[in-house]
Design an enzyme around this catalytic site. Sequence first.
Site, PDB file in Angstrom:
ATOM      1  N   HIS A 189       0.811  -1.214   0.000  1.00 22.84           N
ATOM      2  CA  HIS A 189       0.000   0.000   0.000  1.00 22.84           C
ATOM      3  C   HIS A 189       0.850   1.274   0.000  1.00 22.84           C
ATOM      4  O   HIS A 189       0.461   2.282  -0.571  1.00 22.84           O
ATOM      5  CB  HIS A 189      -0.956  -0.004   1.195  1.00 22.84           C
ATOM      6  CG  HIS A 189      -0.287  -0.348   2.486  1.00 22.84           C
ATOM      7  ND1 HIS A 189       0.045  -1.656   2.824  1.00 22.84           N
ATOM      8  CD2 HIS A 189       0.157   0.424   3.501  1.00 22.84           C
ATOM      9  CE1 HIS A 189       0.632  -1.667   3.999  1.00 22.84           C
ATOM     10  NE2 HIS A 189       0.725  -0.421   4.421  1.00 22.84           N
TER      11      HIS A 189
ATOM     12  N   HIS B 253      28.032  -3.523 -11.439  1.00 22.78           N
ATOM     13  CA  HIS B 253      28.868  -4.416 -10.630  1.00 22.78           C
ATOM     14  C   HIS B 253      28.173  -5.705 -10.242  1.00 22.78           C
ATOM     15  O   HIS B 253      28.840  -6.687  -9.918  1.00 22.78           O
ATOM     16  CB  HIS B 253      29.334  -3.706  -9.364  1.00 22.78           C
ATOM     17  CG  HIS B 253      30.281  -2.582  -9.630  1.00 22.78           C
ATOM     18  ND1 HIS B 253      31.180  -2.152  -8.688  1.00 22.78           N
ATOM     19  CD2 HIS B 253      30.482  -1.802 -10.717  1.00 22.78           C
ATOM     20  CE1 HIS B 253      31.897  -1.157  -9.188  1.00 22.78           C
ATOM     21  NE2 HIS B 253      31.480  -0.922 -10.419  1.00 22.78           N
TER      22      HIS B 253
END
Length: 158
Positions: A9, A98
């Site tokens: 929510h 990375h």
Amino acid sequence: MKIVLASDHAGVALKAEIIDLLKEMGHEVNDLGPYNTDSVDLSDYVYPATLEVAKKHADRGIFIDGVGYGSAMIANRVYGIDAVVCQDPFCAKLARQHNDSNVLCLGGKIIGSAIALEIVRTWMTTEPLTEEKYQRRIKKVKAISEKHLRKLDEIKDI
């Protein structure tokens, strides 16, 4: 690219803005809910969305909750998922370069929509680095998953 989104929510409003951005960028979007701000349990939405990425029904996932960490915790329990929490574009860039992350988790209560949209734009347009040291590091993380997580085809009822 196919992108699956889910939230709780706290992430519904930001998720709607991210969906608009992704569509503008030309991506196919699958919103697994929720669709209003009534209180819900995060795992009821993030787990099915995570499975969409793990089963390769979606290329990547973007999940939004209050701070992002709940979504990342849920997603990273599934084989084949490398979920990251990013709070700025620099981290989003490194999370792709990375780590070759395939799920982005954002905190709808922590970052505003302007920075969130820039994070998404950066994460969606950054590719992993191909230098040997980065690929070696990514493979080491995947080896940990191989050792500790079960592949989806080994699990019944999913």
